[in-house]
Design a protein around this motif. Sequence first.
Motif, short mmCIF file in Angstrom:
data_model
loop_
_atom_site.label_atom_id
_atom_site.label_comp_id
_atom_site.label_asym_id
_atom_site.label_seq_id
_atom_site.Cartn_x
_atom_site.Cartn_y
_atom_site.Cartn_z
N THR A 25 0.83 -1.21 0.00
CA THR A 25 0.00 0.00 0.00
C THR A 25 0.86 1.25 0.00
OG1 THR A 25 -1.77 -1.16 1.16
CG2 THR A 25 -1.79 1.25 1.25
N SER A 26 1.96 1.23 0.75
CA SER A 26 2.83 2.41 0.80
C SER A 26 3.50 2.67 -0.54
CB SER A 26 3.88 2.26 1.90
OG SER A 26 4.89 1.32 1.54
N ILE A 27 3.81 1.60 -1.32
CA ILE A 27 4.38 1.80 -2.66
C ILE A 27 3.31 2.36 -3.59
CG2 ILE A 27 5.51 0.71 -4.62
CD1 ILE A 27 6.59 -1.40 -2.84
N MET A 28 2.09 1.81 -3.53
CA MET A 28 1.01 2.34 -4.37
C MET A 28 0.82 3.82 -4.12
SD MET A 28 -1.95 -0.55 -4.31
CE MET A 28 -1.75 -2.13 -5.14
N GLU A 78 0.43 10.60 -7.72
CA GLU A 78 0.85 12.00 -7.72
C GLU A 78 0.08 12.86 -6.74
OE1 GLU A 78 1.18 13.83 -11.51
OE2 GLU A 78 2.32 12.19 -12.41
N SER A 79 -1.16 12.47 -6.44
CA SER A 79 -1.96 13.28 -5.52
C SER A 79 -1.58 13.05 -4.06
CB SER A 79 -3.45 12.96 -5.71
OG SER A 79 -3.71 11.58 -5.45
N GLU A 80 -0.76 12.03 -3.80
CA GLU A 80 -0.35 11.77 -2.42
C GLU A 80 0.75 12.74 -1.99
OE1 GLU A 80 -1.60 9.91 -0.23
OE2 GLU A 80 -2.76 8.36 -1.24
N GLY A 81 0.86 12.93 -0.70
CA GLY A 81 1.81 13.89 -0.17
C GLY A 81 3.25 13.47 -0.37
N ALA A 82 4.15 14.46 -0.33
CA ALA A 82 5.58 14.24 -0.41
C ALA A 82 6.26 15.14 0.61
CB ALA A 82 6.10 14.55 -1.82
N VAL A 83 7.42 14.70 1.09
CA VAL A 83 8.15 15.49 2.07
C VAL A 83 8.53 16.85 1.50
CG1 VAL A 83 10.31 15.62 3.39
CG2 VAL A 83 9.01 13.49 3.33
N GLN A 85 8.61 5.36 5.27
CA GLN A 85 7.24 5.84 5.07
C GLN A 85 7.02 7.15 5.81
OE1 GLN A 85 4.07 2.95 5.51
NE2 GLN A 85 5.50 1.23 5.15
N PHE A 86 6.46 8.10 5.09
CA PHE A 86 6.03 9.37 5.67
C PHE A 86 4.53 9.48 5.43
CE2 PHE A 86 10.51 9.98 4.80
CZ PHE A 86 10.97 10.70 5.90
N GLY A 87 3.74 9.41 6.51
CA GLY A 87 2.29 9.44 6.36
C GLY A 87 1.77 8.30 5.53
N GLY A 88 2.44 7.13 5.60
CA GLY A 88 2.02 5.97 4.83
C GLY A 88 2.45 5.98 3.38
N VAL A 89 3.26 6.96 2.98
CA VAL A 89 3.75 7.06 1.60
C VAL A 89 5.24 6.75 1.60
CG1 VAL A 89 4.05 8.55 -0.42
CG2 VAL A 89 2.03 8.82 1.05
N GLU A 122 12.89 2.99 10.00
CA GLU A 122 12.02 3.92 10.73
C GLU A 122 12.85 5.02 11.38
OE1 GLU A 122 9.71 1.67 13.49
OE2 GLU A 122 8.54 0.64 11.93
N GLU A 123 14.17 4.95 11.19
CA GLU A 123 15.06 5.92 11.81
C GLU A 123 14.96 7.27 11.10
OE1 GLU A 123 16.86 5.31 14.55
OE2 GLU A 123 15.98 3.30 14.60
N ASP A 124 15.14 8.34 11.87
CA ASP A 124 15.18 9.67 11.30
C ASP A 124 16.55 9.94 10.69
OD1 ASP A 124 12.59 10.26 12.09
OD2 ASP A 124 13.23 11.02 14.04
N VAL A 125 16.57 10.73 9.62
CA VAL A 125 17.81 11.19 9.00
C VAL A 125 17.83 12.71 9.06
CG1 VAL A 125 19.13 11.35 6.86
CG2 VAL A 125 17.98 9.19 7.46
#
Length: 487
Positions: A258-261, A266-271, A354-358, A437-440
């Motif tokens: 689901t996270s890859i989908m 394009e309508s999904e969020g991005a960092v 994953q950020f917000g499931g994306v 899941e680690e922060d960078v």
Amino acid sequence: MTETSTHVPLRTADATIALRIAESALTVDGRTSLADFRTWFEDCGTRNYTEVDRVPLDRLANWSADPVTGNIGHASGKFFVVEGLEISRPGHWVEHWAQPIINQPEIGILGIVVKEFDGVLHCLMQGKVEPGNCNGVQLSPTVQATRSNYTRVHKGKPVPYLDYFMDTKRHKVIADVLQSEQGSWFFQKRNRNMVVEVTEDVELLEDFCWLTLGQLHQLLGEDDLVNMDARTVLSCLPFSGTDLATLLPAAERDAFTTSIMRSCTESEGAVHTTDEILSWITGARTRHDITANRVPLKGIDQWKHTDAGISHVTGRFFNVIGVDVRAGGREVLQWSQPMLEPSGDGLSAFLVKQFGGVLHALVHARVEPGYLDVVELAPTVQCTVDNYMHMPPSDRLPFLDTLRTAPPEQIRYDTMLSEEGGRFYHARTRYLVVETEEDVDLDDHPDHRWLPLHQLVGLLRHSHYVNVQARSLVACMHSLFGTRTAG
């Protein structure tokens, strides 16, 4: 080969190409079954072969070193030249170096013909052998040819199916973009990556077969099967997460799928917004100061010439070797040429999160001396691992140890794949995707950014943004969707 599909299309006649691509990606039982493919592929390997003997560079038929420069070129003046490159990069941990490099200014064609069978798009793929392949035949695009090849400088047989890419007026062009090759081994090399859809009957020649994207995605999980040129073309296809979600039942998706989908939507969020990413790339190209000057191969610093070829005094990086080739199933049955032989296997790896499931991939704005425009987006880590193992961990590439020692539960894709076998001898790379899941802290890593797949694929519509290793990883990540059987 047996036709097995009784697929009933799930779309209307006016469906978009993205929906049709999604349907093909979720179909693993097409015109040819995978069992029949393997029989065909084994037969292909019997018909197509190379016998490769290493020989001194000064004994290569039709190749010679210029007496003044030492540059190694073909008697025709075509194909490519091995010459020297001097690089200056002030402030880098290595500020000055010189190296051999391949200069092949002509633009080749890498093209895949696609056609519908039973309402599902299929790709016309070729079983092709290259002298540098570690295992003989690999699956390649419909057409994989340099300009010297397809204009028949070698006086060999014509390239099959070339006309579909030379004259596209009667066909639908799905992708057509100039993309770079390896910037550490080629000087400003580009190939035209094309996908062309046809509706007319296509004669199926002996060493070609029709496969769905779903079948190709399954084969991408096997070592040294789908070659580099096929991977770069496949990465240019427009994938739609929305269409994939429409076709793949929720019960067949796990959280990662689901996270890859969502990453392909394009309508999904991005960092970061696309404008922010473009500005960041422009800033990196401005910030990094590098000059690369072509120089005579003769006498470049730290490289030694022996009967075995040209190698670095440390034994690292790569060697320039000579080979005599005898081949079956090729346009030409015998030839000689120089090749680059890496000092060890490569690693090209994405750290994903994953950020917000994306799902986002951590890309690196990488400088290579052979790039046309200083910087292209590369995997999180891209290197020949052995070149760094002599260093203390604190001096190695960022994220190298994190990725190469990742525990199995974090690994989403892990396959050894070959690089281009026409110029590189037994060049293999471990393609790896590791979820974290680690922060960078991007302040500590200003040349890295998190991008979802839809931003990477969007950049692939243009030249010189995404390098060939990252393009391979995009194709590999697209292969991680679930699949279904037609019928």
